[in-house]
Design a protein around this motif. Structure first.
Motif, PDB file in Angstrom:
ATOM      1  N   PHE A  53     -23.765  -4.682   6.412  1.00 59.49           N
ATOM      2  CA  PHE A  53     -23.959  -4.348   4.996  1.00 59.49           C
ATOM      3  C   PHE A  53     -24.939  -3.189   4.957  1.00 59.49           C
ATOM      4  O   PHE A  53     -26.076  -3.317   5.425  1.00 59.49           O
ATOM      5  CB  PHE A  53     -24.526  -5.544   4.221  1.00 59.49           C
ATOM      6  CG  PHE A  53     -23.507  -6.618   3.945  1.00 59.49           C
ATOM      7  CD1 PHE A  53     -22.492  -6.403   3.018  1.00 59.49           C
ATOM      8  CD2 PHE A  53     -23.554  -7.822   4.620  1.00 59.49           C
ATOM      9  CE1 PHE A  53     -21.549  -7.393   2.764  1.00 59.49           C
ATOM     10  CE2 PHE A  53     -22.610  -8.816   4.378  1.00 59.49           C
ATOM     11  CZ  PHE A  53     -21.606  -8.586   3.447  1.00 59.49           C
ATOM     12  N   ASP A  54     -24.476  -2.074   4.416  1.00 59.10           N
ATOM     13  CA  ASP A  54     -25.321  -0.886   4.373  1.00 59.10           C
ATOM     14  C   ASP A  54     -26.462  -1.122   3.384  1.00 59.10           C
ATOM     15  O   ASP A  54     -26.210  -1.386   2.204  1.00 59.10           O
ATOM     16  CB  ASP A  54     -24.458   0.310   3.935  1.00 59.10           C
ATOM     17  CG  ASP A  54     -25.030   1.632   4.384  1.00 59.10           C
ATOM     18  OD1 ASP A  54     -26.213   1.876   4.079  1.00 59.10           O
ATOM     19  OD2 ASP A  54     -24.302   2.415   5.018  1.00 59.10           O
ATOM     20  N   GLN A  55     -27.700  -1.036   3.899  1.00 63.93           N
ATOM     21  CA  GLN A  55     -28.887  -1.281   3.071  1.00 63.93           C
ATOM     22  C   GLN A  55     -28.951  -2.701   2.517  1.00 63.93           C
ATOM     23  O   GLN A  55     -28.987  -2.916   1.309  1.00 63.93           O
ATOM     24  CB  GLN A  55     -28.970  -0.271   1.899  1.00 63.93           C
ATOM     25  CG  GLN A  55     -30.345  -0.239   1.235  1.00 63.93           C
ATOM     26  CD  GLN A  55     -30.366   0.500  -0.081  1.00 63.93           C
ATOM     27  OE1 GLN A  55     -30.604  -0.095  -1.121  1.00 63.93           O
ATOM     28  NE2 GLN A  55     -30.130   1.816  -0.065  1.00 63.93           N
ATOM     29  N   SER A 112     -32.105   5.322   8.980  1.00 64.20           N
ATOM     30  CA  SER A 112     -31.036   5.908   8.174  1.00 64.20           C
ATOM     31  C   SER A 112     -29.698   5.327   8.636  1.00 64.20           C
ATOM     32  O   SER A 112     -29.630   4.646   9.657  1.00 64.20           O
ATOM     33  CB  SER A 112     -31.033   7.426   8.324  1.00 64.20           C
ATOM     34  OG  SER A 112     -32.265   7.956   7.890  1.00 64.20           O
ATOM     35  N   THR A 113     -28.638   5.670   7.906  1.00 65.87           N
ATOM     36  CA  THR A 113     -27.332   5.063   8.150  1.00 65.87           C
ATOM     37  C   THR A 113     -26.720   5.422   9.508  1.00 65.87           C
ATOM     38  O   THR A 113     -26.200   4.553  10.210  1.00 65.87           O
ATOM     39  CB  THR A 113     -26.372   5.462   7.015  1.00 65.87           C
ATOM     40  OG1 THR A 113     -26.941   4.997   5.799  1.00 65.87           O
ATOM     41  CG2 THR A 113     -24.996   4.857   7.196  1.00 65.87           C
ATOM     42  N   GLY A 114     -26.774   6.707   9.881  1.00 57.52           N
ATOM     43  CA  GLY A 114     -26.209   7.125  11.168  1.00 57.52           C
ATOM     44  C   GLY A 114     -26.891   6.417  12.332  1.00 57.52           C
ATOM     45  O   GLY A 114     -26.240   5.726  13.130  1.00 57.52           O
ATOM     46  N   LEU A 156     -16.440   1.899   4.495  1.00 58.94           N
ATOM     47  CA  LEU A 156     -16.297   2.799   3.352  1.00 58.94           C
ATOM     48  C   LEU A 156     -16.858   4.176   3.735  1.00 58.94           C
ATOM     49  O   LEU A 156     -16.229   5.185   3.512  1.00 58.94           O
ATOM     50  CB  LEU A 156     -17.020   2.212   2.131  1.00 58.94           C
ATOM     51  CG  LEU A 156     -16.400   0.901   1.589  1.00 58.94           C
ATOM     52  CD1 LEU A 156     -17.348   0.202   0.637  1.00 58.94           C
ATOM     53  CD2 LEU A 156     -15.062   1.172   0.889  1.00 58.94           C
ATOM     54  N   LYS A 157     -18.024   4.201   4.377  1.00 59.82           N
ATOM     55  CA  LYS A 157     -18.642   5.481   4.769  1.00 59.82           C
ATOM     56  C   LYS A 157     -18.110   5.970   6.108  1.00 59.82           C
ATOM     57  O   LYS A 157     -17.990   5.177   7.050  1.00 59.82           O
ATOM     58  CB  LYS A 157     -20.150   5.301   4.933  1.00 59.82           C
ATOM     59  CG  LYS A 157     -20.939   5.398   3.666  1.00 59.82           C
ATOM     60  CD  LYS A 157     -22.424   5.443   4.023  1.00 59.82           C
ATOM     61  CE  LYS A 157     -23.274   5.169   2.814  1.00 59.82           C
ATOM     62  NZ  LYS A 157     -24.705   5.045   3.159  1.00 59.82           N
ATOM     63  N   ASP A 158     -17.906   7.268   6.235  1.00 61.01           N
ATOM     64  CA  ASP A 158     -17.379   7.802   7.495  1.00 61.01           C
ATOM     65  C   ASP A 158     -18.335   7.606   8.672  1.00 61.01           C
ATOM     66  O   ASP A 158     -17.920   7.219   9.761  1.00 61.01           O
ATOM     67  CB  ASP A 158     -16.964   9.282   7.337  1.00 61.01           C
ATOM     68  CG  ASP A 158     -18.081  10.211   6.882  1.00 61.01           C
ATOM     69  OD1 ASP A 158     -19.257   9.811   6.911  1.00 61.01           O
ATOM     70  OD2 ASP A 158     -17.772  11.361   6.509  1.00 61.01           O
ATOM     71  N   ASN A 189     -23.269  -1.647  -1.023  1.00 61.70           N
ATOM     72  CA  ASN A 189     -24.641  -2.119  -1.224  1.00 61.70           C
ATOM     73  C   ASN A 189     -25.640  -0.962  -1.206  1.00 61.70           C
ATOM     74  O   ASN A 189     -26.621  -0.951  -1.949  1.00 61.70           O
ATOM     75  CB  ASN A 189     -25.017  -3.128  -0.135  1.00 61.70           C
ATOM     76  CG  ASN A 189     -23.995  -4.244  -0.009  1.00 61.70           C
ATOM     77  OD1 ASN A 189     -22.808  -3.986   0.166  1.00 61.70           O
ATOM     78  ND2 ASN A 189     -24.432  -5.490  -0.117  1.00 61.70           N
ATOM     79  N   ASP A 190     -25.399   0.021  -0.330  1.00 59.62           N
ATOM     80  CA  ASP A 190     -26.333   1.145  -0.189  1.00 59.62           C
ATOM     81  C   ASP A 190     -26.310   2.045  -1.421  1.00 59.62           C
ATOM     82  O   ASP A 190     -27.359   2.438  -1.933  1.00 59.62           O
ATOM     83  CB  ASP A 190     -25.971   1.960   1.051  1.00 59.62           C
ATOM     84  CG  ASP A 190     -26.946   3.101   1.306  1.00 59.62           C
ATOM     85  OD1 ASP A 190     -28.131   2.805   1.570  1.00 59.62           O
ATOM     86  OD2 ASP A 190     -26.532   4.265   1.225  1.00 59.62           O
ATOM     87  N   LEU A 191     -25.114   2.372  -1.893  1.00 62.06           N
ATOM     88  CA  LEU A 191     -25.033   3.276  -3.046  1.00 62.06           C
ATOM     89  C   LEU A 191     -25.676   2.623  -4.264  1.00 62.06           C
ATOM     90  O   LEU A 191     -26.341   3.269  -5.066  1.00 62.06           O
ATOM     91  CB  LEU A 191     -23.568   3.628  -3.336  1.00 62.06           C
ATOM     92  CG  LEU A 191     -22.764   4.177  -2.151  1.00 62.06           C
ATOM     93  CD1 LEU A 191     -21.399   4.662  -2.596  1.00 62.06           C
ATOM     94  CD2 LEU A 191     -23.497   5.323  -1.474  1.00 62.06           C
ATOM     95  N   ALA A 218     -27.470  -5.388   9.065  1.00 60.92           N
ATOM     96  CA  ALA A 218     -27.526  -4.217   8.191  1.00 60.92           C
ATOM     97  C   ALA A 218     -28.084  -3.042   8.980  1.00 60.92           C
ATOM     98  O   ALA A 218     -28.750  -3.230  10.012  1.00 60.92           O
ATOM     99  CB  ALA A 218     -28.409  -4.495   6.980  1.00 60.92           C
ATOM    100  N   ASP A 219     -27.836  -1.825   8.490  1.00 63.33           N
ATOM    101  CA  ASP A 219     -28.282  -0.632   9.200  1.00 63.33           C
ATOM    102  C   ASP A 219     -29.721  -0.245   8.880  1.00 63.33           C
ATOM    103  O   ASP A 219     -30.337   0.529   9.597  1.00 63.33           O
ATOM    104  CB  ASP A 219     -27.328   0.549   8.932  1.00 63.33           C
ATOM    105  CG  ASP A 219     -27.185   0.845   7.448  1.00 63.33           C
ATOM    106  OD1 ASP A 219     -27.519  -0.020   6.613  1.00 63.33           O
ATOM    107  OD2 ASP A 219     -26.720   1.956   7.124  1.00 63.33           O
ATOM    108  N   HIS A 220     -30.278  -0.776   7.784  1.00 66.14           N
ATOM    109  CA  HIS A 220     -31.663  -0.494   7.379  1.00 66.14           C
ATOM    110  C   HIS A 220     -31.970  -1.243   6.099  1.00 66.14           C
ATOM    111  O   HIS A 220     -31.058  -1.773   5.456  1.00 66.14           O
ATOM    112  CB  HIS A 220     -31.885   1.015   7.152  1.00 66.14           C
ATOM    113  CG  HIS A 220     -30.857   1.613   6.232  1.00 66.14           C
ATOM    114  ND1 HIS A 220     -30.853   1.387   4.881  1.00 66.14           N
ATOM    115  CD2 HIS A 220     -29.769   2.387   6.488  1.00 66.14           C
ATOM    116  CE1 HIS A 220     -29.828   2.014   4.333  1.00 66.14           C
ATOM    117  NE2 HIS A 220     -29.130   2.615   5.295  1.00 66.14           N
ATOM    118  N   GLY A 221     -33.245  -1.255   5.711  1.00 72.52           N
ATOM    119  CA  GLY A 221     -33.651  -1.834   4.435  1.00 72.52           C
ATOM    120  C   GLY A 221     -33.804  -0.735   3.400  1.00 72.52           C
ATOM    121  O   GLY A 221     -33.044   0.237   3.411  1.00 72.52           O
TER     122      GLY A 221
HETATM  123 ZN   LIG Z   1     -27.191   3.072   5.361  1.00 76.94          ZN
END
Ligand SMILES: [Zn+2]
Length: 577
Positions: A54-56, A95-97, A184-186, A331-333, A378-381
């Motif tokens: 889950f992103d963020q 960050s996401t990457g 969803l994100k590339d 979730n991130d957006l 998740a990739d980050h908070g």
């Molecule tokens: Zn992210």
């Protein structure tokens, strides 16, 4: 003691040994036959490992909103398997990457090289993106209406990833294993997919379709085209995104809906519930798909797409274990626009929990209880909105990274000499124009002036550390040197790759975000950014329940390997359990 005496003791004690062994076996059998998901550490290979990012999703959400969670979602995963409630990313660049590259490889950005979403490529003199390479690839299917493929910036590739992913490692020895990465994100899809996946797909808000690139294949899988043509993405057009539960619960748990600092009218969704999708639009198009991506419905869309993949590819039914990465990015957006204390983030988190319940049920029914491992992270908070954080942390503030850092050039002119020496900027890339938090000094100019590089680096680091919204950070010599004892310093070291990072790391003060205007962000080594959830259940995961001790979030990689029945690749230091 003589050998005979030892033997006599064994003979006397053997009934006792037998009794203890039998009791142990009996207790284990009772425990094993309890209702619940099979949790075994026998090393048996599962048929599929599903890794969800889950992103963020900040690590405190599942605890904070525990009483609003469903019985059969995250709570069930945590009680039947394991829940690391205090897991932190060990590196600074949250960050996401970097997050998705670390989830997939089990190593830090200092090793896999994804130091940010974007960074400055000193040799080429330009900014580069983590999910595209130097070699051009075409996007498939094309987003050109005529259907002719055109070279564009969306030619995705994992070229910049410097370490093997678990998926690459799996496929190097198990040729029949399939690895899919859908997001969803590339950058989430590309970096979790690694160099040799069976398929990598991400969502395009211009067309409402899932696409890949010619790095991976010349044509999309037929089931992807079929899915795109079925227009599932249009399902939510004209619908409202409203709260899942009663609004009074949200008011009680999260305070008022309308809060200073939230985005004013993000993508036309409005600032408060309900958020209308497709309002004032003749039909589904770019604006609607962007709204969709910023709503929990986009996660539902990705799950529909993932189910099609599982079904069409018969994932989990082959001779070798398969691996499926899913990147839920909505979730991130939502978090960026409304902040972690909003009704919107509470809502997308509760819906994510219900989605986990659905995924768990689906895996149990289609594959069977003992044929899968489910891992959630998740990739980050994220940092709270400064306007909200202010109540407890008066130092919370927004700043403009350019305005804060760009005067460094003048300061260097004043200290080391400027125009009178022939001009030229001491700084090559800085602030908002390139990549915060790194500052790239003009090494050629510094060499031509005969000033030692280290002297300029040290001066610049000190200068940045004295700015209003920054605190003193380690110099590059310290970052590149032996392991630092200070945890913040250590996390910056693990975010540092010498070929890709700059000369100065700008360390913002806690609760200070490089984001003027509204909304919030992440990316620092502070605990609100490093804290992520880690949940796992299924084959290879003992029933450990909630674990409160501090853990390295990169434990995800060895959990995945356990589920696959393989040893982690070299360089993965974390051990599970
Ligand atoms: Zn992210």
């Amino acid at each position: 003691m003589s050998i005979w005496r030892v033997l006599r003791v064994i003979v006397i004690l053997s009934p006792a040994f037998a009794l203890v062994a039998f009791a142990g076996w009996y207790v284990f059998k009772q425990f094993d036959s309890q209702e619940g998901i099979s949790s075994t550490d026998s090393g048996e290979k599962s048929r599929i490992v599903v890794v969800i990012s889950f992103d963020q999703m900040r690590g405190d959400y599942p605890e904070r909103w525990n009483s609003q969670l469903a019985e059969d979602g995250l709570r069930r995963v945590g009680s039947d398997g394991v829940w690391y409630a205090n897991a932190h990313l060990p590196y600074a660049c949250t960050s996401t990457g970097p997050g998705h590259a670390s989830i997939a490889t089990g190593v830090t950005p200092s090793v896999h090289g994804i130091i940010e979403n974007d960074w400055y490529d000193r040799a080429r003199g330009k900014k580069v993106y983590c999910a595209t390479g130097e070699r051009p690839y075409e996007r498939v299917p094309s987003n050109n209406a005529a259907g002719s493929r055109t070279k564009d910036a969306s030619g995705l590739s994992p070229e910049r990833l410097l370490a093997p992913t678990i998926g690459d490692h799996l496929r190097s020895t198990n040729k029949k294993s399939r690895v899919f990465s859908l997001a969803l994100k590339d950058r989430a899809a590309v970096l979790m997919g690694g160099k040799d996946p069976s398929g990598v797909y991400c969502f395009d808000t211009a067309t409402g379709q899932f696409h890949t690139s010619t790095y991976y294949r010349e044509q999309p899988h037929p089931w992807v085209l079929k899915f795109n043509n079925s227009n599932v993405a249009d399902r939510w057009f004209g619908k409202n995104w409203d709260r899942l539960l009663d609004s009074q619960i949200y008011n009680r748990v999260a305070g008022p809906d309308d809060v200073l600092g939230e985005s004013i009218d993000s993508k036309g969704l409005g600032r408060v519930f309900p958020h209308p999708l497709g309002n004032d639009q003749p039909g589904p198009g770019g604006k609607y798909y962007a709204q969709l991506e910023k709503s929990p419905f986009a996660n539902e869309l990705l799950w529909e797409f993932a189910k099609t993949c599982i079904l069409e590819e018969n994932l989990g039914q082959g001779e070798s274990p398969d691996l499926l990465y899913l990147g839920f990015s909505a979730n991130d957006l939502i978090g960026h626009a409304w902040g972690p204390d909003s009704h919107e983030v509470l809502d997308v988190t509760l819906r994510s929990d219900r989605l986990i319940a659905e995924i768990l049920k689906y895996l149990e029914t289609t594959l069977g209880k003992e044929r899968f491992t489910l891992v959630i992270t998740a990739d980050h908070g994220v940092c709270p909105l400064p306007e909200v954080a202010n109540q407890k942390h008066p130092e919370a503030a927004r700043f403009h990274p350019g305005m804060e850092l760009e005067p460094l050039s003048e300061a260097l002119d004043e200290t080391f000499g400027g125009a009178e020496l022939g001009g030229g900027n001491w700084v090559e890339a800085i602030g908002s124009t390139v990549v915060y938090p790194w500052i790239y000094l003009n090494r050629r100019l510094i060499a031509s002036r005969g000033v030692p590089l280290e002297t300029v680096q040290d001066y610049a680091t000190k200068w940045v550390g004295n700015r209003d919204h920054h605190r003193p950070g380690p110099t590059l010599k310290m970052i590149a040197g032996p392991p630092l004892a200070d945890p913040l310093g250590r996390s910056i070291q693990l975010a540092y790759h010498p070929d890709r990072c700059g000369d100065v790391y700008a360390l913002p003060r806690e609760y200070c975000i490089p984001m003027p205007g509204t909304g919030t962000t992440h990316g620092t080594p502070h605990s609100y950014d490093t804290h992520v959830p880690v949940f796992a259940v299924g084959v290879g995961v003992p029933k450990l329940g909630k674990q409160d001790g501090k853990r390295n979030a990169l434990i995800v990689a060895p959990i995945v390997c356990k589920g696959l029945g393989i040893d982690p690749p070299n360089g993965v230091a974390e051990k599970f359990p």
